[in-house]
Structures are given as structure tokens and as C-alpha cells.
Scaffold this motif. Structure first.
Motif, mmCIF file in Angstrom:
data_model
loop_
_atom_site.group_PDB
_atom_site.id
_atom_site.type_symbol
_atom_site.label_atom_id
_atom_site.label_comp_id
_atom_site.label_asym_id
_atom_site.label_seq_id
_atom_site.Cartn_x
_atom_site.Cartn_y
_atom_site.Cartn_z
ATOM 1 N N VAL A 127 0.865 -1.173 0.000
ATOM 2 C CA VAL A 127 0.000 0.000 0.000
ATOM 3 C C VAL A 127 0.904 1.226 0.000
ATOM 4 O O VAL A 127 1.812 1.329 0.823
ATOM 5 C CB VAL A 127 -0.939 0.023 1.212
ATOM 6 N N TYR A 128 0.665 2.134 -0.929
ATOM 7 C CA TYR A 128 1.482 3.326 -1.076
ATOM 8 C C TYR A 128 0.733 4.539 -0.518
ATOM 9 O O TYR A 128 -0.443 4.760 -0.833
ATOM 10 C CB TYR A 128 1.830 3.545 -2.548
ATOM 11 N N TYR A 129 1.445 5.305 0.293
ATOM 12 C CA TYR A 129 0.883 6.482 0.947
ATOM 13 C C TYR A 129 1.670 7.733 0.549
ATOM 14 O O TYR A 129 2.901 7.687 0.462
ATOM 15 C CB TYR A 129 0.979 6.348 2.459
ATOM 16 N N CYS A 130 0.970 8.826 0.359
ATOM 17 C CA CYS A 130 1.675 10.096 0.274
ATOM 18 C C CYS A 130 1.514 10.828 1.607
ATOM 19 O O CYS A 130 0.552 10.595 2.353
ATOM 20 C CB CYS A 130 1.193 10.955 -0.885
ATOM 21 N N ALA A 131 2.465 11.670 1.894
ATOM 22 C CA ALA A 131 2.485 12.396 3.160
ATOM 23 C C ALA A 131 3.196 13.725 2.950
ATOM 24 O O ALA A 131 4.056 13.843 2.074
ATOM 25 C CB ALA A 131 3.207 11.577 4.228
ATOM 26 N N THR A 132 2.838 14.702 3.752
ATOM 27 C CA THR A 132 3.440 16.021 3.608
ATOM 28 C C THR A 132 3.907 16.555 4.963
ATOM 29 O O THR A 132 3.408 16.168 6.021
ATOM 30 C CB THR A 132 2.458 17.039 3.012
ATOM 31 N N LYS A 133 4.875 17.453 4.872
ATOM 32 C CA LYS A 133 5.308 18.198 6.052
ATOM 33 C C LYS A 133 5.621 19.616 5.623
ATOM 34 O O LYS A 133 5.981 19.869 4.463
ATOM 35 C CB LYS A 133 6.510 17.535 6.715
ATOM 36 N N ASP A 134 5.495 20.523 6.561
ATOM 37 C CA ASP A 134 5.683 21.939 6.255
ATOM 38 C C ASP A 134 7.177 22.247 6.233
ATOM 39 O O ASP A 134 7.797 22.416 7.286
ATOM 40 C CB ASP A 134 4.963 22.788 7.300
ATOM 41 N N GLY A 135 7.727 22.329 5.040
ATOM 42 C CA GLY A 135 9.170 22.488 4.932
ATOM 43 C C GLY A 135 9.862 21.204 5.320
ATOM 44 O O GLY A 135 9.308 20.129 5.199
ATOM 45 N N GLY A 136 11.036 21.305 5.823
ATOM 46 C CA GLY A 136 11.760 20.106 6.227
ATOM 47 C C GLY A 136 12.526 19.491 5.082
ATOM 48 O O GLY A 136 12.221 19.711 3.918
ATOM 49 N N SER A 137 13.511 18.716 5.414
ATOM 50 C CA SER A 137 14.414 18.153 4.428
ATOM 51 C C SER A 137 13.850 16.890 3.791
ATOM 52 O O SER A 137 13.180 16.081 4.446
ATOM 53 C CB SER A 137 15.746 17.825 5.104
ATOM 54 N N VAL A 138 14.149 16.711 2.513
ATOM 55 C CA VAL A 138 13.774 15.470 1.849
ATOM 56 C C VAL A 138 14.641 14.319 2.336
ATOM 57 O O VAL A 138 14.320 13.154 2.105
ATOM 58 C CB VAL A 138 13.909 15.582 0.312
ATOM 59 N N TRP A 139 15.756 14.638 3.009
ATOM 60 C CA TRP A 139 16.675 13.599 3.477
ATOM 61 C C TRP A 139 16.272 13.044 4.835
ATOM 62 O O TRP A 139 16.860 12.069 5.295
ATOM 63 C CB TRP A 139 18.090 14.158 3.536
ATOM 64 N N SER A 140 15.316 13.679 5.478
ATOM 65 C CA SER A 140 14.813 13.183 6.752
ATOM 66 C C SER A 140 13.482 12.493 6.529
ATOM 67 O O SER A 140 12.565 13.063 5.954
ATOM 68 C CB SER A 140 14.616 14.339 7.736
ATOM 69 N N VAL A 141 13.359 11.253 6.980
ATOM 70 C CA VAL A 141 12.109 10.517 6.764
ATOM 71 C C VAL A 141 11.082 10.810 7.840
ATOM 72 O O VAL A 141 9.963 10.301 7.781
ATOM 73 C CB VAL A 141 12.365 8.999 6.687
ATOM 74 N N GLY A 142 11.437 11.649 8.818
ATOM 75 C CA GLY A 142 10.500 11.975 9.872
ATOM 76 C C GLY A 142 9.820 13.314 9.654
ATOM 77 O O GLY A 142 10.131 14.042 8.719
ATOM 78 N N GLY A 143 8.875 13.630 10.530
ATOM 79 C CA GLY A 143 8.242 14.937 10.545
ATOM 80 C C GLY A 143 7.018 15.081 9.664
ATOM 81 O O GLY A 143 6.439 16.169 9.592
ATOM 82 N N TYR A 144 6.599 14.018 9.004
ATOM 83 C CA TYR A 144 5.439 14.115 8.127
ATOM 84 C C TYR A 144 4.172 14.216 8.971
ATOM 85 O O TYR A 144 3.945 13.416 9.866
ATOM 86 C CB TYR A 144 5.375 12.924 7.177
ATOM 87 N N GLU A 145 3.385 15.231 8.650
ATOM 88 C CA GLU A 145 2.225 15.546 9.475
ATOM 89 C C GLU A 145 0.916 14.981 8.938
ATOM 90 O O GLU A 145 0.036 14.614 9.706
ATOM 91 C CB GLU A 145 2.083 17.068 9.590
ATOM 92 N N TYR A 146 0.762 14.996 7.649
ATOM 93 C CA TYR A 146 -0.506 14.602 7.046
ATOM 94 C C TYR A 146 -0.280 13.407 6.119
ATOM 95 O O TYR A 146 0.698 13.372 5.375
ATOM 96 C CB TYR A 146 -1.108 15.777 6.260
ATOM 97 N N TRP A 147 -1.211 12.474 6.184
ATOM 98 C CA TRP A 147 -1.098 11.228 5.440
ATOM 99 C C TRP A 147 -2.401 10.942 4.703
ATOM 100 O O TRP A 147 -3.493 11.232 5.202
ATOM 101 C CB TRP A 147 -0.820 10.068 6.395
ATOM 102 N N GLY A 148 -2.244 10.350 3.512
ATOM 103 C CA GLY A 148 -3.410 9.874 2.806
ATOM 104 C C GLY A 148 -3.812 8.496 3.296
ATOM 105 O O GLY A 148 -3.172 7.926 4.190
#
Length: 121
Positions: free
Chosen positions: A91-112
Motif C-alpha cells: 500500500v502506497y501512501y503520500c504524506a506532507t510536512k511543512d518544509g523540512g528536508s527530503v533527506w529526513s524521513v520523519g516529521g510528516y504531518e498529514y497522510w493519505g
């Protein structure tokens, strides 16, 4: 409240391609860093790819480098998946975070809610 909706999943044979899309209801992706993650049966959620808020920087998991491409416009985040393998089934999910590095896999706030990708051998 941000709502993300993924689409484009399905069943494909090994070696085939799929294109996933992620749209944000009522908003544009603007300044968000956005990523794709996946969860295979019996496994934890894993990072796949991410793209910066201006699209200028991307990052990929080693397992998908050279096969997957993440891209964006202001309305959608896309994941082009080529040369698919059975181990890409998840199952593939997209997720977003306000700013933040693409190199960090953490900090995503919103998920589909996710979209199923199944690759048959």
C-alpha cells in the motif's frame, strides 16, 4: 484539516509501470515537502521517495533508485514507477510536512489513506 488522496494503484505484471498521484483537497502543495511511503503485508511503513517544496531536490530509497521518479506541480505529487517487481507490492501512501528536508524521513504531518499496488510475477 488537510486531506490527501492517492490514486493510480492497481495490479500490474512484473516489469510493468504505474503512475501514482496524490492530491490535496482544498489546498495546493505550495511550500510542503512531500513524500511517498509504502507498507508491504506484515512489514512496517517504509520510505520510498520525497520531493522538496520547489521540486528542486528529490531523494529515493535505494530499492527504487533508477526505477521510480517523483515529481510535482502545484496541485499534485506524482510517482512514476517503472520496471516494477513483485517486492514493490504494498500500500502506497503520500504524506506532507511543512518544509523540512527530503533527506529526513520523519516529521510528516498529514497522510493519505493509501492506494494498493500489486505486482504479479
Amino acid at each position: 484539516q488537510v486531506q490527501l488522496v492517492e490514486s493510480g494503484g492497481g495490479l500490474v505484471q512484473a516489469g510493468g509501470s504505474l503512475r501514482l498521484s496524490c492530491a490535496a483537497s482544498g489546498r495546493t502543495f505550495g511550500r510542503w515537502t512531500t513524500g511517498w511511503f509504502r507498507q508491504a503485508p506484515g512489514k512496517g511503513r517504509a520510505f520510498v521517495a520525497a520531493i522538496s517544496n520547489n521540486g528542486g531536490t528529490t531523494s529515493y530509497a535505494d530499492s527504487v533508485k533508477g526505477r521510480f521518479t517523483i515529481s510535482r506541480d502545484n496541485a499534485k505529487i506524482m510517482l512514476q514507477m517503472n520496471s516494477l517487481k513483485p517486492e514493490d507490492t504494498a500500500v502506497y501512501y503520500c504524506a506532507t510536512k511543512d518544509g523540512g528536508s527530503v533527506w529526513s524521513v520523519g516529521g510528516y504531518e498529514y497522510w493519505g489513506q493509501g492506494t494498493q499496488v500489486t505486482v504479479s510475477s
